[in-house]
Write an enzyme that holds these catalytic residues in place. Sequence first.
Site, mmCIF file in Angstrom:
data_model
loop_
_atom_site.group_PDB
_atom_site.id
_atom_site.type_symbol
_atom_site.label_atom_id
_atom_site.label_comp_id
_atom_site.label_asym_id
_atom_site.label_seq_id
_atom_site.Cartn_x
_atom_site.Cartn_y
_atom_site.Cartn_z
ATOM 1 N N HIS A 66 5.452 7.001 6.374
ATOM 2 C CA HIS A 66 5.162 6.448 5.049
ATOM 3 C C HIS A 66 4.720 7.591 4.147
ATOM 4 C CE1 HIS A 66 1.272 6.436 7.184
ATOM 5 N NE2 HIS A 66 0.834 6.870 6.012
ATOM 6 N N THR A 113 -6.239 7.189 7.195
ATOM 7 C CA THR A 113 -6.719 7.415 5.828
ATOM 8 C C THR A 113 -6.814 6.115 5.031
ATOM 9 O OG1 THR A 113 -4.529 7.800 4.866
ATOM 10 C CG2 THR A 113 -5.652 9.718 5.841
ATOM 11 N N THR A 114 -6.583 4.985 5.688
ATOM 12 C CA THR A 114 -6.735 3.670 5.055
ATOM 13 C C THR A 114 -7.588 2.804 5.981
ATOM 14 O OG1 THR A 114 -4.861 2.620 6.190
ATOM 15 C CG2 THR A 114 -4.375 3.840 4.160
ATOM 16 N N HIS A 117 2.370 8.964 0.503
ATOM 17 C CA HIS A 117 1.258 8.805 -0.448
ATOM 18 C C HIS A 117 1.642 9.579 -1.701
ATOM 19 C CE1 HIS A 117 -1.464 7.246 2.746
ATOM 20 N NE2 HIS A 117 -0.710 8.014 3.520
ATOM 21 N N HIS A 135 0.821 -1.213 0.000
ATOM 22 C CA HIS A 135 0.000 0.000 0.000
ATOM 23 C C HIS A 135 0.853 1.261 0.000
ATOM 24 C CE1 HIS A 135 -3.445 -2.517 0.821
ATOM 25 N NE2 HIS A 135 -2.903 -2.967 1.933
ATOM 26 N N GLU A 177 -2.974 13.620 0.009
ATOM 27 C CA GLU A 177 -4.241 13.236 0.616
ATOM 28 C C GLU A 177 -4.989 14.495 1.060
ATOM 29 O OE1 GLU A 177 -3.487 9.710 3.304
ATOM 30 O OE2 GLU A 177 -4.511 8.931 1.517
ATOM 31 N N HIS A 201 3.589 11.076 5.997
ATOM 32 C CA HIS A 201 2.916 10.931 7.290
ATOM 33 C C HIS A 201 3.859 10.314 8.310
ATOM 34 C CE1 HIS A 201 -1.252 10.836 5.170
ATOM 35 N NE2 HIS A 201 -0.833 12.062 5.417
HETATM 36 C C1 SG4 Z 1 -0.495 3.157 5.371
HETATM 37 O O1 SG4 Z 1 -1.222 2.143 4.706
HETATM 38 C C2 SG4 Z 1 0.504 2.499 6.329
HETATM 39 O O2 SG4 Z 1 1.117 1.449 5.677
HETATM 40 C C3 SG4 Z 1 -0.177 1.951 7.578
HETATM 41 O O3 SG4 Z 1 0.834 1.535 8.487
HETATM 42 C C4 SG4 Z 1 -1.003 3.055 8.219
HETATM 43 O O4 SG4 Z 1 -1.675 2.543 9.373
HETATM 44 C C5 SG4 Z 1 -2.028 3.558 7.227
HETATM 45 O O5 SG4 Z 1 -1.373 4.056 6.076
HETATM 46 C C6 SG4 Z 1 -2.875 4.688 7.804
HETATM 47 O O6 SG4 Z 1 -2.046 5.733 8.265
HETATM 48 O O7 SG4 Z 1 -1.286 7.983 8.475
HETATM 49 N N1 SG4 Z 1 -2.343 7.361 6.298
HETATM 50 S S1 SG4 Z 1 -2.360 7.211 7.881
HETATM 51 O O8 SG4 Z 1 -3.673 7.543 8.376
HETATM 52 O O9 SG4 Z 1 -0.322 3.590 10.824
HETATM 53 C C7 SG4 Z 1 -1.245 2.857 10.597
HETATM 54 C C8 SG4 Z 1 1.085 0.220 8.602
HETATM 55 O O10 SG4 Z 1 0.371 -0.626 8.118
HETATM 56 C C9 SG4 Z 1 -2.047 2.283 11.711
HETATM 57 C C10 SG4 Z 1 2.316 -0.103 9.360
HETATM 58 ZN ZN ZN Z 2 -0.725 8.012 5.475
#
Ligand code: SG4
Ligand code: ZN
Length: 265
Positions: free
Chosen positions: A92, A201-202, A94, A67, A106, A119
């Site tokens: 991570h 956001t996921t 986007h 992702h 986003e 983020h």
């Molecule tokens: C991304 O998919 C990351 O890989 C997730 O982290 C993350 O979930 C998710 O985005 C949502 O994060 O800052 N965009 S966000 O709202 O951090 C979490 C993992 O899967 C819980 C490690």
């Molecule tokens: Zn994110």
Amino acid sequence: NKSPWTYTGSVGQSQWSEYFPDCGGTSQSPIDVVTTQTKYDPTLSPLTPLGYNQHGSKPFTLHNNGHTVVIELPEWMGLGGLPWLFTAVQMHLHWGNGGPDHGSSEHTINGLSADAELHVVHYNSELYPNISAAMRQRNGLAVLGILIVTGEETNLAFNNILSYLSRIRNADQKAFIPAFDVQSLLPKDLGSYYRYNGSLTTPPCYQGVIWTLFHEMVQISKAQLLKLETILYASRAEDHEKMLLQDNYRVTQPLNRRVIFTSFS
Ligand code: SG4
Ligand code: ZN
């Protein structure tokens, strides 16, 4: 909860709430920030990254989870300046698809997208024992959002990540990378930001996230953005159909009754 999800197609973002009900909630992220409708809150103090630039010698882990690319952070990195102490977990990105049309962040500002978004995820370590407990709870997470735009100059700090993406091109691949100063990825001005209550956001889109979106954007070069947008696959090495990992951003969600506060006037 382990259902697969994608950004487009039959399990794309308009379907997320069928398997993950919170994705249909009323406090979702990301949002469009309409600057004329924000409210100045003079009590919002500058955020203080704790230990961001004391990375030590232990390598960071880089992970293509299908992702996004995740950089796992050491547990002694944290965030001050909020009502509780938060512990860093990971960061991570986007991004878009390398095409000519911009707009793959986003969050948006007055309807305008940036080119990508970083983020940095933290959990409330005063109230909860770990991130999986914290992410289901109110005020459980604090995520820093940094809008990324392209310009002429190469941003050397981002090469600490970009230089190693070729080692994790397929989903589920991991690599160790040299530790680096995480603060060098952030804007210089940590005192000017938007603050609101939102969600992951996921999927599973849990709604306990304290969001901080910095006013200052960070610049990378066009070549750096293109590399990020075209090097990773969302598919595993053994999969027959190769799918590039692109356009991994969620569209903006209704603000509903929420207020966006600013730390600056
Ligand atoms: C991304 O998919 C990351 O890989 C997730 O982290 C993350 O979930 C998710 O985005 C949502 O994060 O800052 N965009 S966000 O709202 O951090 C979490 C993992 O899967 C819980 C490690
Ligand atoms: Zn994110």
